[in-house]
Structure formats: structure tokens, C-alpha cells
Design an enzyme around this catalytic site. Structure first.
Site, PDB file in Angstrom:
ATOM      1  N   ASP A  32      14.866  11.226  35.866  1.00 52.45           N
ATOM      2  CA  ASP A  32      14.456  10.717  34.834  1.00 52.45           C
ATOM      3  C   ASP A  32      15.610  10.124  33.920  1.00 52.45           C
ATOM      4  O   ASP A  32      16.514  10.632  33.647  1.00 52.45           O
ATOM      5  CB  ASP A  32      13.697  11.963  33.794  1.00 52.45           C
ATOM      6  CG  ASP A  32      13.391  11.507  32.538  1.00 52.45           C
ATOM      7  OD1 ASP A  32      13.282  10.482  32.223  1.00 52.45           O
ATOM      8  OD2 ASP A  32      12.615  12.360  31.829  1.00 52.45           O
ATOM      9  N   SER A  78       7.610  14.047  26.713  1.00 48.28           N
ATOM     10  CA  SER A  78       8.123  12.737  26.421  1.00 48.28           C
ATOM     11  C   SER A  78       8.087  12.396  24.862  1.00 48.28           C
ATOM     12  O   SER A  78       8.591  13.145  24.193  1.00 48.28           O
ATOM     13  CB  SER A  78       7.174  11.646  27.241  1.00 48.28           C
ATOM     14  OG  SER A  78       8.031  10.094  27.185  1.00 48.28           O
ATOM     15  N   HIS A 130       9.961  11.528  35.707  1.00 50.20           N
ATOM     16  CA  HIS A 130       9.433  11.635  34.427  1.00 50.20           C
ATOM     17  C   HIS A 130       8.002  12.020  34.368  1.00 50.20           C
ATOM     18  O   HIS A 130       7.366  11.372  35.429  1.00 50.20           O
ATOM     19  CB  HIS A 130       9.724  10.262  33.451  1.00 50.20           C
ATOM     20  CG  HIS A 130       9.401  10.530  32.191  1.00 50.20           C
ATOM     21  ND1 HIS A 130      10.461  11.002  31.142  1.00 50.20           N
ATOM     22  CD2 HIS A 130       8.254  10.193  31.238  1.00 50.20           C
ATOM     23  CE1 HIS A 130       9.787  11.239  30.001  1.00 50.20           C
ATOM     24  NE2 HIS A 130       8.353  10.501  29.942  1.00 50.20           N
TER      25      HIS A 130
END
Length: 339
Positions: free
Chosen positions: A278, A171, A308
Site C-alpha cells: 500500500d 481508506s 490497499h
């Protein structure tokens, strides 16, 4: 059943519970004035202390990079390494949208411990400063300072192979991998390389946090999936980016009109990991396409049923599969002494 609902229903109950609680506390922590209620979020952000006593085959120790800024890292060392054997280095940057979590957060302590044990690598998890207290480019500066620190001979264990270092992150951490990796690549092209003898030979970008002003289809299609939502990511970009900047700032939109051309950067081979549930996936695929177009050796790993941050949940099948793929990616690069 909508795609968002399907993503949630397919998860084990333990993962559902964690995602639900995390989502509630995250949203409650986001203040209207653009700040984050860290005391409130700290209720669920459990931390793990470093310990020289091995746990699950890995010992840990914390090191200060710069006492004036408070930047530090946690070193994860697998036990039982044969004498004289060189281990690759993985410099890891945690996720959290630049505003949450830390190197000693239990979730990331567990992740890095698994990496060190299963990849047989020295893992350095960097505790960079967070937004909005520390906006762009602070996390990149902290990451670069850490790489400078570890590049000095004698600071890491003798088993550390400085010629075989990988940058990895998930991320926001994967966003840092791209940007600090670009800085290192630029420095390496100069005659005076401040990072020598450290050599970055690969990037592992797990569901990188990229953005842009234009909404991509995956953001609109997956508005309410676990962990990530448009409302949360918009808040976090405002917290991180310079005052007055929008999401087309090159820190966010790495393939946008204001970003440097990837072909000019000289990035190392890169693994791009994407999850089918995601909302950020279309941005991540644009990044992969841009890498390939620039002539950079890149590989795309897609997990159609993954949310995610899926890899942080060991109960998910895809989590173990990803670690195996990262191991293969690392093993493709021979120890520096064997080149």
C-alpha cells in the site's frame, strides 16, 4: 521484478481482474475539470438492496438520518441472537477516496455482512455525501449526524449496546474515523455530552487515507500498485479539500504542522492496519507512532503482502486473518453492563 509488479502477480486471477477493471474505470471517471463522471463509474459500481430476509445469517435495513441532506445508513443485524444478549455496535465508513462508492455498493454490503456475522455485532454502514460535490468537512458532518441519530434511545434494536460502540472504516473511511472520533472525544470531555448514552470505546482504522505535501518513501516506491496511485490520490485530495488548500491541510496530514496535537484529543484505543503493498503505508505508520507518542493505546497490524483494500477480497488469506484480529480487539472491551 519491481515491487509494483510483484504485488500484482501475487494476487489470485479474480482479484487481479477486479483491480484492473476498477483501475480503468476509476481513471476514466476522473475529469480534467476536477469532477467525477459518476454515470461512467456506476457501470461497475454494482449495488445491493436492503432485505429483511436474512442472507448468510444477516438481515439488512436502511434508515434515513436527514432527509434534507440525503444522509442514510444501512443496518446489518446478525440472526439468531439469544434474547436479552447485548451486541456491540460498529459504525462503519466506506472507502473510495471521499469521491467513490456507497454504503449499498456490493463490495461494502458484502464486507459489512461478513463483519456482522463473524463479529456478532450490529453494523451501521454510513452513506455520507461525496466530493467534489460535497467537499470538506461534509463527510465528517454526515458521520457526526449519524452518531447523534443512533444515540437517541429506541432507534436501534434492543440488542444494541450503546455503551460499546466502535468506529471502523477503510481508506477514506478510516480518515473519517479519526476526525469524527476526535469530535466525539472533544464532546465527551464536556459536561454536556450530546452523544450520551453512546460511548465510543475503540477505533478500527484499516489502511487510513492520509496524505501530505512531502512524498514519503512508500509513495515513491509503490507508484503503480493496484487500487492506489499518486495520480489518483492527488486528484481525490484536490476534490475533497477546501479550495486553495494543499495536502498539509489537517484533514489530510493528521500528523503535520497544522494538525491538532493527538495528546489533546483523547482518542480511544485504536487499531491501525497497514499493508506492505500500500503506497499509503508510511503515512499510516506515522499515525500509529504519533498515537503511541501521545499516550494513546494503539496497536499496529501489518500484512507485508497486502495491497490497499485487501480485506474486501475474501479470497485473500489476510482478509480472514484481519476479521479474526478485529474480533479479538472488540472482545477485549467487555459489554457495558459487565463493567
Amino acid at each position: 521484478m519491481g515491487t509494483s509488479e510483484a504485488a500484482y502477480r501475487s494476487l489470485p486471477w479474480r482479484t487481479k481482474l477486479f483491480c484492473s477493471v476498477m483501475g480503468v474505470f476509476t481513471d476514466m471517471s476522473l475529469r480534467k475539470d476536477g469532477t467525477i463522471n459518476r454515470r461512467l463509474f456506476g457501470i461497475i459500481d454494482f449495488t445491493s438492496p436492503a432485505s429483511g430476509r436474512p442472507t448468510n445469517g444477516v438481515s439488512t435495513a436502511d434508515f434515513t438520518v436527514d432527509s434534507s441532506t440525503g444522509v442514510w445508513f444501512r443496518l446489518f443485524t446478525p440472526t439468531g441472537t439469544p434474547a436479552g444478549k447485548k451486541l456491540p455496535i460498529i459504525v462503519f465508513f466506506h472507502g473510495g477516496g471521499f469521491g467513490f462508492l456507497a454504503a449499498n455498493s456490493k463490495a461494502y454490503d458484502d464486507v459489512c455482512r461478513r463483519f456482522a456475522r463473524r463479529l456478532q455485532a450490529l453494523v451501521i454502514s454510513v452513506n455520507y455525501r461525496l466530493a467534489p460535490e460535497h467537499k470538506f468537512p461534509t463527510p465528517y458532518d454526515d458521520a457526526e449526524a449519524t452518531l447523534h441519530w443512533i444515540s437517541k434511545p429506541g432507534r436501534l434494536p434492543e440488542s444494541a449496546d450503546l455503551g460499546r460502540c466502535f468506529l471502523a472504516g477503510d481508506s477514506a473511511g478510516a480518515n473519517i474515523v479519526h476526525h469524527v472520533g476526535s469530535r466525539v472525544a472533544a464532546a465527551s470531555s464536556l459536561k454536556e455530552d450530546d452523544f450520551w448514552p453512546l460511548r465510543i470505546v475503540g477505533h478500527v482504522t484499516i489502511q487510513p487515507f492520509f496524505g501530505g505535501e512531502e512524498r514519503v518513501p512508500s509513495e515513491l516506491r509503490l507508484r503503480d500498485v493496484p487500487i492506489v496511485s499518486i495520480e489518483r490520490t492527488d486528484f481525490l485530495w484536490r476534490a475533497f479539500l477546501p479550495e486553495g488548500a494543499n495536502r498539509d491541510h489537517p484533514a489530510a496530514n493528521v500528523t503535520g504542522p497544522h494538525a491538532p496535537t493527538l495528546a489533546e484529543i483523547g482518542l480511544p484505543r485504536t487499531l491501525v492496519v497497514v499493508g506492505g503493498y500500500d503506497p499509503l503505508q508510511d503515512r499510516q505508520k506515522l499515525y500509529y507512532d504519533a498515537l503511541k507518542e501521545a499516550g494513546i493505546q494503539a496497536r499496529l497490524l501489518e500484512y507485508p503482502d497486502a495491497i490497499h483494500a485487501f480485506y474486501a477480497f475474501p479470497e485473500l488469506r489476510e482478509s480472514g486473518e484481519l476479521i479474526a484480529e478485529i474480533k479479538s480487539f472488540i472482545e477485549e472491551q467487555a459489554p457495558s453492563g459487565e463493567l
